[in-house]
Design an enzyme around this catalytic site. Sequence first.
Site, PDB file in Angstrom:
ATOM      1  N   ASN A   1       0.846  -1.217   0.000  1.00  0.00           N
ATOM      2  CA  ASN A   1       0.000   0.000   0.000  1.00  0.00           C
ATOM      3  C   ASN A   1       0.874   1.257   0.000  1.00  0.00           C
ATOM      4  OD1 ASN A   1      -2.966   0.545  -0.022  1.00  0.00           O
ATOM      5  ND2 ASN A   1      -2.330   2.013   1.532  1.00  0.00           N
TER       6      ASN A   1
ATOM      7  N   GLU B   1      -2.142  -5.223   5.925  1.00  0.00           N
ATOM      8  CA  GLU B   1      -3.546  -4.808   6.106  1.00  0.00           C
ATOM      9  C   GLU B   1      -4.482  -5.653   5.229  1.00  0.00           C
ATOM     10  OE1 GLU B   1      -3.351  -0.591   5.247  1.00  0.00           O
ATOM     11  OE2 GLU B   1      -3.010  -0.094   7.338  1.00  0.00           O
TER      12      GLU B   1
ATOM     13  N   GLU C   1       1.262  -0.099  12.912  1.00  0.00           N
ATOM     14  CA  GLU C   1       1.246   1.255  12.354  1.00  0.00           C
ATOM     15  C   GLU C   1       0.359   2.073  13.254  1.00  0.00           C
ATOM     16  OE1 GLU C   1       0.086   1.780   8.248  1.00  0.00           O
ATOM     17  OE2 GLU C   1       1.230   0.015   7.640  1.00  0.00           O
TER      18      GLU C   1
END
Length: 983
Positions: free
Chosen positions: A137, A197, A287
Amino acid sequence: MLLKGALTSISLAIAAITTVVAVPVSQTLKGRQEDNTNGDGQVTWDKHTIMVNGERLFLFSGEFHYFRLPSPDLWYDIAEKFKALEFNGISFYFNWGYHSPKKGVYDFDGVRNVQKAFDAAEAADLHVITRAGPYINAEVTMGGFPNWLINMYAMARRSSPENDANSREWLEQIDKFLVPNQISRGGNVILNQIDNEYAVNTDPKYMEMIKDQFKKDGMDVPTIFNDIGAPNGNWVSGPGSVDIYGWDSYPLGFDCANPTVWGTNRSIHWREANERLNPDQPLALYEFQGGAFDPWGGPGYDACRQLVNEQYAKVYYKNNYAQGATIQNLYMTYGGTSWGGLATPSVYSSYDYGAPISEPGLMTPKGYEVKLQGTFFHTVKPFLTTERFEPKSDNSDIILIDGLADVNTNTKFYIAQHWNTASEELDAFHVQMETSDGKFKVPHKGKLVLNGRDAKILVSDYDFESQHLVYSTSEIFTHQDMGSHDVMLVYAYEKEDGEIALKAKSKASKVKIETKDKTVTQSALKKDIVQINYKHPNGTSPIYIKNAGEKDLLLLVAGYSSATRWWAPIVDSKSGNRVLIHGPYLVRSAEIKDNSVSFKGDIDETTDIQVVVPDNIKSFKWNGKDIKLKPTGHGSWKGTLNFGRPQVEYTDLTKATWKFSQGSPESQPDFDDTEWITADHLQTNSVTVPDTWPILYADDYGYHTGNIWLRGTFNGTSEITGFNLTCYAGAASAWVIWLNGEYLGGYDVGNQDFTNLNGTLIDPEGTNVISILLWTTGHADDWDADDRYKQARGFTKSELLGVKNQTIWAIDWKIQGNLGGEDLVDPVRGPYNEGGLYGERNGWHLPGFPDDKWEDASIPETKNRTGVSWYRTTFEVNIPEGYDAPMSLKFDDDTKTRYRSLVFVNGWQLGRYANDLGPQTQYYLPNGILNTKGENTLAIAVVAVDEAAQVGKITLEPYTILESGIPDVKLVESPTYQDRTQH
Ligand SMILES: *[C@@H]1O[C@H](CO)[C@@H](O)[C@H](O)[C@H]1NC(C)=O
Ligand SMILES: *[C@@H]1O[C@H](CO)[C@@H](O)[C@H](O)[C@H]1NC(C)=O
């Protein structure tokens, strides 16, 4: 795995013993502890923390992307700054697409040499978290997938023979660097993330495939996963699960346009999730919001830095600790630059992120706040093994206090914050503290307050050095045994009351206090407990306390802004011993040799400093030079670091000689495009459905980055009145169109009719030529694992208007992108550096290009320029040794005309400027790409989106000038124009 020799087996045995000794028996026997180890046992964990070689630690990590700073020597600078701000970990994404321009082709040289990133982390004594995807990402184009993957038939992030083979191809390559850098092989990698994620449209077989490949290649550190913004339980158990599950969180979101607006409710209750989902694992935030990204046309990173400011760091990070987090990775800690075509359409070139360290590598208030927190929990070890308890307090409707009690000692922590996270009120409160010395309503005197967006970690019942702290209402920065006496530094906002209670070695009345601070009072809280009250000064007050602990205690009481300029560099990594130094802008490190301390750091002005060191220290060095300090007693010395007036020299670009060339011959009907690729595909693997044929998606023809040219031809008839085109590309893209050499317009993405052209521009008897320049802003990500990274960059529809029997293939098209397509002509600068502009294809951006035949020009431009205009000049920069002056290129223009620019410095595309959108006008030129000791080549391509444009003022400007201990930065070697053309 089979290559491991006897030596490794011995270290295995030793590591195993160390682990058993270091972990209290009560914890080793609990739960699945015996399973909680990987590789050779260097990294273990229980519900409290991870342990590295048996040593418990708060993994306080910061995110850094080597691919966003194309100057490997500066990675050492950034790593030193991480260490200085008390990070003990660094998290790297590895960007597949950055290394692989074509299937089977991989590059790990030059700015892509990831080994140097590991080396930089090692040099700064940082543990490494590796996050190699395959999907990352990160607001990078295709979320880090390589350009060529867009033409894959299979879905990404799913198990299939095609996708598995591609993913494994990358993992095999990157594992050549990851595997030998693991702690089990003598390196510094301690955790390895599986994908990223990955929480919607999931496929356990895909996760298993990645885990399998890592394992096959020799990855043996614990595997981790970062769940999608919340603890949703993905990959915590079952197929695809990882060793230490955790999640991401961005509680303030990304609306930097409203930089004071926070949510009002503390909605974050991580502890419950951790106890429910992974009770045997530490609470890990792989994160956690360190800043925010900003879109094209957004408010800019100053606003993001204001939104996610140092108060946010106090309130939200301390809440994480209150919830039990002992792994926290701040995304970003240094953001850097999405140079070239690295970005997704969602962000522009700067990826400053409002992070603790800014894009040019500068300190920020949030960086200083983070340093206060990190120093605290690296010093106060009982913080690492706590269980929750509920402290009693008054004002509990307004103030929330979480309690953490150490399971090994009596030490307790009280983390106070406003229930209303966004509260800006000043509220007073007391805490009921139950200690081994009795129960106390704290403070006894004065007030304990939270003044607005603040949070505090208070400590009770804490043995430190030779002292016993009963409690403190000031927050602890650090403490240190200095030999003859102990030192502790505490802080709170200026003018706030402070109260510290210390156990006296005999009677409280025997405790003697020496201080010049008139606010300090002493009393006996109990017979054997001395109570000291004071106001936090604007500065730092020394209070010398005799007969409390075995040794005397130098208590340093600091106001907040003074505290931010205290540094406590570790001078001995074995003992963790620190020295203290106040004043400098940055202290990178300190080293004790014999009776001397050498500091390395940076100052931004003449700076008064104070150091606090062991008694035997008699001399001092700053960046290798002797400095004279005066002793002020108790191991404290004072002096001044003079800021020399550095001769930082750089060319005044407004007076430079510029050369100009027109750069869009493709717009003219007689342009020879016979060498261009004919767009004749009838099928695509894109997720974007075409309305007409041929397929006009640049990626289908091997062009993935930057500007794309399309030329369409049709035979004129009297019925044709015009045409219709639908552009499909990312946000902030633009396209400019000509018919038979005449400008028709400049547009955003979407559908556009061009009508009433019969009788004017369309030749009813001859061939008509449409020329289109498409300015792209990268590819979409694949956050939802739905293949949206395969969205088209090009046109979904091209049809003629006025034609009775419309055909689905009405216009013949040719397409042109970067020179060589996937076969890079410049692998050094890599797959995102250049696109399909005429000038890019012909090396006009490169140093050494012979522009002497070009016409002279001036900037600001005085002439109306149509199409693409190229400007070239050279400039000098001279930054003397011992200084750092991060440089930038600044545009200063009104926003009346729409134009876009590419900025090339020494051939590297360091910025994309959109005059009509903004917000970015200042572009960071990193040392190493920038020659700081001589000549540089600047080339600027200006694409007029309106019919004509005049580029405005362009200047060079340092962000700041620092007298600096920055490591030496060598110029990155990259090919010149001559190197390219000789091949
Ligand atoms: C501290 O003192 C300095 C200089 O005397 C002043 O500029 C600053 O505003 C003061 N800070 C606070 C928080 O009172
Ligand atoms: C235009 O006319 C030429 C010559 O008749 C023909 O070869 C070509 O295919 C035509 N082009 C289109 C798009 O119909």
